[in-house]
Design a protein around this motif. Structure first.
Motif, PDB file in Angstrom:
ATOM      1  N   GLN A   1      -7.672 -23.615  13.774  1.00  0.00           N
ATOM      2  CA  GLN A   1      -9.151 -23.299  14.433  1.00  0.00           C
ATOM      3  C   GLN A   1      -9.210 -23.891  15.821  1.00  0.00           C
ATOM      4  OE1 GLN A   1     -11.735 -21.461  13.312  1.00  0.00           O
ATOM      5  NE2 GLN A   1     -12.756 -21.933  14.259  1.00  0.00           N
TER       6      GLN A   1
ATOM      7  N   ALA B   1      -8.832 -16.717  11.797  1.00  0.00           N
ATOM      8  CA  ALA B   1      -9.207 -18.015  12.659  1.00  0.00           C
ATOM      9  C   ALA B   1     -10.224 -17.557  13.705  1.00  0.00           C
ATOM     10  CB  ALA B   1      -8.447 -18.860  13.371  1.00  0.00           C
TER      11      ALA B   1
ATOM     12  N   ALA C   1     -13.754 -17.851  16.591  1.00  0.00           N
ATOM     13  CA  ALA C   1     -14.922 -19.401  17.836  1.00  0.00           C
ATOM     14  C   ALA C   1     -15.387 -18.010  18.336  1.00  0.00           C
ATOM     15  CB  ALA C   1     -13.409 -19.840  18.894  1.00  0.00           C
TER      16      ALA C   1
ATOM     17  N   GLU D   1     -10.239 -22.457  18.827  1.00  0.00           N
ATOM     18  CA  GLU D   1     -11.623 -22.995  20.024  1.00  0.00           C
ATOM     19  C   GLU D   1     -10.966 -23.608  21.447  1.00  0.00           C
ATOM     20  OE1 GLU D   1     -14.065 -23.613  19.788  1.00  0.00           O
ATOM     21  OE2 GLU D   1     -14.998 -23.709  17.627  1.00  0.00           O
TER      22      GLU D   1
ATOM     23  N   GLN E   1      -6.949 -26.672  10.378  1.00  0.00           N
ATOM     24  CA  GLN E   1      -7.485 -26.518  11.937  1.00  0.00           C
ATOM     25  C   GLN E   1      -6.744 -26.690  12.540  1.00  0.00           C
ATOM     26  OE1 GLN E   1     -10.353 -29.134  11.260  1.00  0.00           O
ATOM     27  NE2 GLN E   1     -10.835 -28.360  13.673  1.00  0.00           N
TER      28      GLN E   1
ATOM     29  N   PRO F   1      -8.969 -20.839   7.670  1.00  0.00           N
ATOM     30  CA  PRO F   1      -8.211 -20.851   9.069  1.00  0.00           C
ATOM     31  C   PRO F   1      -7.992 -22.796   8.748  1.00  0.00           C
ATOM     32  CG  PRO F   1     -10.961 -20.543   9.675  1.00  0.00           C
ATOM     33  CD  PRO F   1     -10.820 -20.047   8.285  1.00  0.00           C
TER      34      PRO F   1
END
Length: 404
Positions: free
Chosen positions: A36, A65, A67, A40, A33, A31
């Motif tokens: 991601q 991605a 979390a 998140e 940034q 993924p």
């Protein structure tokens, strides 16, 4: 596969995301940034232990991605998100095991997991096709407020935008790589052609010179005139070969260093001494320290000063000013003359390769001087502009990049 699924896979392909076939191994993409961060943020917003961005193809679901969990790959048949994502509306379940659509799913009934709370937000592309979902889940039952649901919908739209931006970035990177490869091939081709043409042309011109000497010794003026035509044509061809090679190789190997504008112009004046004397030209230059490739800057200034000399008005000695200044956005150089000028309608056109105006009393040329100068400016991260000056003449402005 239905027409709708074919169209949806085409949309997926435009994102640059993989669309693997069943039974084939797939490496789940690392993924970015930005993705991601978004997933998140989704976990924080909804207060659930697990969130994921899922891409759903005709046969598979995979995650770009996550979390709170490791990304995984599963068949579309086993995917919870694939159940209702195509309707384009969010799904919110306090207890997925109580919903007949999900109660027998392996991620609910204990075969692979025991999901209870579940929320799924479709990722809808700008053309209406659904790429996948932003989902959240937990082993315990739970609820989602209207504000949390609205926040997840906003994040889903941002995820679609991020996927599209990343695809465009990959396309630009691929295009840049291909352009660099093409430029390298062009330079190599131009170098070979230049070599292959120079040798026979030089040989022809050598024999023409010998024949001219013989014709003069025999006092055969007619043959001497013919040979003059051949020699002049050959020299023009040799000049064009050199110009084409110079144009083709510009920008391939830029090596910036600190330069003095006065020193560059002094070198140009030495190179153009014969033309300066022939036309009675005068050249004035202020000094400026700036950063650029020395070889390419010398070629650029030589082309512009040579044009300013040779495209002068009949009977009026050329007066040329070379100036420069630096600002926060980079270096600006200007070459200003009192010559014929270039009409507004032609100022962009003459920057194209091999374009000449063919005006009365214009000197011969290849139409590559300004094109080469413009290409050098672009290779330095800037641009070249042509404008008028009060009265008669031309002002060529070279705006170099911020690193100059």
């Amino acid at each position: 596969m239905t027409v709708k699924e074919l169209a949806r896979d085409a949309v997926l392909a435009r994102t640059g995301l993989p669309t693997p076939e069943p039974g084939l191994d797939i490496t789940v993409p690392i993924p970015s940034q930005r993705l991601q961060n978004l997933v998140e943020l989704a976990r924080t917003l909804c207060g659930q232990p697990v969130t994921a961005i899922n891409i759903i193809t005709e046969n598979l679901q995979y995650q770009v991605a996550t979390a709170g969990m490791e990304p995984y790959l599963c068949s579309r048949e086993d995917s919870m998100c694939a159940v209702g994502f195509l309707n384009g509306t969010p799904t919110v379940l306090e207890d997925a095991s109580l919903d007949p659509r999900y109660s027998n799913n392996p991620y609910v009934d204990g075969r692979r997991g025991e999901v209870r709370f579940y929320v799924s937000i479709p990722l809808v592309a700008e053309d209406g096709f659904v790429l996948g979902t932003l989902c959240a889940g937990a082993r315990e039952t739970g609820q989602l407020s209207d504000r949390q649901l609205k926040g997840l919908e906003i994040l889903a739209a941002e995820i679609v935008e991020a996927l599209q931006l990343e695809h465009r970035a990959r396309q630009l990177a691929d295009a840049l790589t291909e352009a660099q490869r093409s430029n390298t091939l062009l330079a190599e081709f131009a170098g070979r052609i230049s070599h292959d043409l120079r040798n026979p042309l030089t040989s022809v011109l050598g024999y023409v010179e010998l024949a001219r000497d013989d014709a003069e010794a025999l006092e055969d003026r007619q043959i001497a005139e013919y040979l003059d035509v051949v020699a002049n044509s050959g020299q023009r061809m040799l000049s064009m070969v050199s110009d084409v090679l110079s144009y083709a190789t510009i920008g391939g190997d830029v090596r910036p260093t600190c330069l003095s504008l006065q020193d560059l112009v002094r070198d140009v004046v030495q190179d153009l001494a014969a033309s300066i004397e022939e036309y009675g030209a005068s050249i004035e230059c202020g000094d400026l320290a700036f950063t650029a490739d020395p070889v390419q800057m010398r070629v650029l200034l030589q082309n512009l000063v040579h044009n300013a000399i040779t495209y002068s008005r009949p009977g009026i000695p050329p007066v040329i000013h070379v100036t420069g200044h630096r600002a926060d956005d980079g270096t600006t150089l200007r070459v200003i003359d009192n010559g014929k000028g270039i009409s507004e309608g032609d100022r962009k056109r003459v920057l194209d390769p091999l374009v000449r105006l063919h005006r009365e009393d214009d000197p011969p040329g290849t139409g590559l001087g300004l094109a080469t100068a413009a290409r050098i400016a672009a290779a330095s991260g800037g641009r070249l502009e042509i404008g008028p000056v009060p009265g008669d003449g031309t002002m060529v402005t070279i705006r170099l990049g911020a690193n100059s």
